[in-house]
Design an enzyme around this catalytic site. Sequence first.
Site, PDB file in Angstrom:
ATOM      1  N   TYR A 156       1.540   1.832  -4.777  1.00  7.51           N
ATOM      2  CA  TYR A 156       0.324   2.639  -4.906  1.00  7.51           C
ATOM      3  C   TYR A 156      -0.869   1.734  -4.656  1.00  7.51           C
ATOM      4  O   TYR A 156      -0.948   0.638  -5.219  1.00  7.51           O
ATOM      5  CB  TYR A 156       0.260   3.232  -6.314  1.00  7.51           C
ATOM      6  CG  TYR A 156      -0.993   4.035  -6.633  1.00  7.51           C
ATOM      7  CD1 TYR A 156      -1.914   3.568  -7.576  1.00  7.51           C
ATOM      8  CD2 TYR A 156      -1.254   5.251  -6.012  1.00  7.51           C
ATOM      9  CE1 TYR A 156      -3.058   4.294  -7.876  1.00  7.51           C
ATOM     10  CE2 TYR A 156      -2.392   5.993  -6.313  1.00  7.51           C
ATOM     11  CZ  TYR A 156      -3.295   5.504  -7.250  1.00  7.51           C
ATOM     12  OH  TYR A 156      -4.434   6.225  -7.550  1.00  7.51           O
ATOM     13  N   ASP A 205      -1.915  -6.401  -2.012  1.00  6.01           N
ATOM     14  CA  ASP A 205      -2.634  -5.641  -3.027  1.00  6.01           C
ATOM     15  C   ASP A 205      -2.289  -6.263  -4.393  1.00  6.01           C
ATOM     16  O   ASP A 205      -1.241  -5.969  -4.955  1.00  6.01           O
ATOM     17  CB  ASP A 205      -2.240  -4.162  -2.976  1.00  6.01           C
ATOM     18  CG  ASP A 205      -2.918  -3.371  -4.085  1.00  6.01           C
ATOM     19  OD1 ASP A 205      -2.753  -2.131  -4.110  1.00  6.01           O
ATOM     20  OD2 ASP A 205      -3.593  -3.979  -4.939  1.00  6.01           O
ATOM     21  N   LYS A 223      -8.598  -4.561 -12.019  1.00  5.88           N
ATOM     22  CA  LYS A 223      -8.095  -4.638 -13.390  1.00  5.88           C
ATOM     23  C   LYS A 223      -8.609  -5.875 -14.149  1.00  5.88           C
ATOM     24  O   LYS A 223      -9.753  -5.912 -14.585  1.00  5.88           O
ATOM     25  CB  LYS A 223      -6.562  -4.542 -13.361  1.00  5.88           C
ATOM     26  CG  LYS A 223      -6.073  -3.169 -12.821  1.00  5.88           C
ATOM     27  CD  LYS A 223      -4.579  -3.039 -12.849  1.00  5.88           C
ATOM     28  CE  LYS A 223      -4.111  -1.831 -12.085  1.00  5.88           C
ATOM     29  NZ  LYS A 223      -4.161  -0.578 -12.825  1.00  5.88           N
TER      30      LYS A 223
HETATM   31  P1  KE4 Z   1      -7.928   1.979  -9.377  1.00  3.08           P
HETATM   32  O1  KE4 Z   1      -8.626   2.792  -8.282  1.00  3.08           O
HETATM   33  O2  KE4 Z   1      -7.144   2.863 -10.323  1.00  3.08           O
HETATM   34  O3  KE4 Z   1      -8.844   0.993 -10.066  1.00  3.08           O
HETATM   35  O4  KE4 Z   1      -6.858   1.025  -8.633  1.00  3.08           O
HETATM   36  C1  KE4 Z   1      -5.900   1.597  -7.779  1.00  3.08           C
HETATM   37  C2  KE4 Z   1      -4.708   0.656  -7.698  1.00  3.08           C
HETATM   38  C3  KE4 Z   1      -4.549  -0.121  -6.565  1.00  3.08           C
HETATM   39  N1  KE4 Z   1      -3.517  -0.988  -6.445  1.00  3.08           N
HETATM   40  C4  KE4 Z   1      -2.612  -1.119  -7.443  1.00  3.08           C
HETATM   41  C5  KE4 Z   1      -1.478  -2.090  -7.271  1.00  3.08           C
HETATM   42  C6  KE4 Z   1      -2.728  -0.346  -8.631  1.00  3.08           C
HETATM   43  O5  KE4 Z   1      -1.795  -0.483  -9.611  1.00  3.08           O
HETATM   44  C7  KE4 Z   1      -3.795   0.552  -8.770  1.00  3.08           C
HETATM   45  C8  KE4 Z   1      -3.968   1.444  -9.994  1.00  3.08           C
HETATM   46  N2  KE4 Z   1      -2.891   1.414 -10.934  1.00  3.08           N
HETATM   47  C9  KE4 Z   1      -2.718   2.615 -11.720  1.00  3.08           C
HETATM   48  C10 KE4 Z   1      -1.535   2.443 -12.669  1.00  3.08           C
HETATM   49  N3  KE4 Z   1      -0.375   1.957 -12.101  1.00  3.08           N
HETATM   50  C11 KE4 Z   1      -3.951   2.972 -12.476  1.00  3.08           C
HETATM   51  C12 KE4 Z   1      -3.747   3.941 -13.607  1.00  3.08           C
HETATM   52  C13 KE4 Z   1      -4.191   5.335 -13.250  1.00  3.08           C
HETATM   53  O6  KE4 Z   1      -4.032   5.737 -12.090  1.00  3.08           O
HETATM   54  O7  KE4 Z   1      -4.691   6.008 -14.184  1.00  3.08           O
END
Ligand code: KE4
Length: 436
Positions: free
Chosen positions: A146, A241, A269
């Site tokens: 993701y 990523d 994060k």
């Molecule tokens: P954000 O847009 O949520 O800050 O980041 C997206 C993203 C990009 N790349 C990786 C590897 C990520 O894990 C994420 C976001 N992770 C999720 C949980 N696995 C965020 C939690 C959510 O979607 O509420």
Amino acid sequence: MPLSLARSRQLQQRAESLLPGGVDSPVRAFRSVGGDPPFIARAEGAYLYDEDGNRYLDMFGSWGPMILGHAFPPVVEAIREAAGHSSSFGASTAAEADLAALVQQCFPSLEKLRFVNSGTEACMTAIRLARGFTGRSFVVKFEGCYHGHSDAMLVKAGSGVATLGIPGSAGVPAETAMHTIALPFNNLEAVRAAFDARPKEIACIIVEPVVGNAGTIAPLPGYLKGLRDIAHRHGALLILDEVMTGFRLSLGGAQQRYEITPDLTTLGKIIGGGLPCAAFGGRHDIMNFLAPLGPVYQAGTLSGNPLAMAAGIATLEHLIANEQTIYPQLEKTTAQIASGVAAIAREAGVTLTTNQVGSMFTWFFTGSEVTDFASAATSDTQAFGRFHRAMLEAGVWLPPSQYEAAFVSTKHGPEEVALILEAASAAFRRNISQRP
Ligand code: KE4
């Protein structure tokens, strides 16, 4: 015993009248594990406290950022100090370069970088940059990875290995999805076939170097180097990523742990200490394609926000100063938790596959080895849901999905390990069985 969640339920009802599903991000709705999500009132160290006065050991750490635990005093103090001078300027500040220099100290491959507000923005922009720099349209991603919710990333695999992506969400036009090729993780042959099918058309490969979004899945030996070799042989870029793995798996993330140098990296994060902050960066010849220097546009009202910079600086300064003790300790505590629960499950006749890298891990409710999304999907998600609820009732809040990673913070110590092992013993005694 069942949690008393009267206040949380009231708040859930009110939230559902205002927010779709009552949440600002879908996974928080507990749909894949069932039951009502407690509403958090406050948190400190390794613990969350809900609106009904229940205490939980936090095993998802706001999905990664809270590596130093909640309300870490230096971070709180830095935010307080910054907030007193206004919360946003929309103009340049010294703090942006201060944090950028700390990031570069941890990630030398980021010759230049730019701050944005979310991992989605970082990944979306890194892909646009790769397309602008190479003049190519196609992107390779991997099933189970993701990279945020930009249209190009909400794509699932088409029928054949090298066929074009199909929309993974309503609202994503087929014309957009077709430029994203979704392949199985840990399979270099599939990547070679995709590039052979479209020589000189693929701008980049984007990959979670250690997958967290299918549950935790490590790269097979040589896999990451293989991705880099294939990309470069075809004039494409490798984007790691590291939104989740950055500052998590080591101070320099997965690229330090696996000694792999990407062309671009995305971070998020931990970088903002829990405030909305992310970044992308890499080779200066690529980054100089970005406005105002080059033709690739990107912008953001709150990018480099002073409070997020302050929280990020306080976080990275602490991680850098204590690197030699923090990362070995995190690894040790995580192994005690991950392996300890797996052993308890085994004694209860429940087979778990435990994947751990650094201080992120996942218990998969399957007997299969988990090396890609297809093998992760053999997990019994119902059994995971029952386990999640039993652990929550015992005061341990696991990520509410089989396909997410759990995280350990520096505030998880022997007491927290004992709490988890005791909760797991009780949970498995309640017969959290697997698919017959
Ligand atoms: P954000 O847009 O949520 O800050 O980041 C997206 C993203 C990009 N790349 C990786 C590897 C990520 O894990 C994420 C976001 N992770 C999720 C949980 N696995 C965020 C939690 C959510 O979607 O509420």
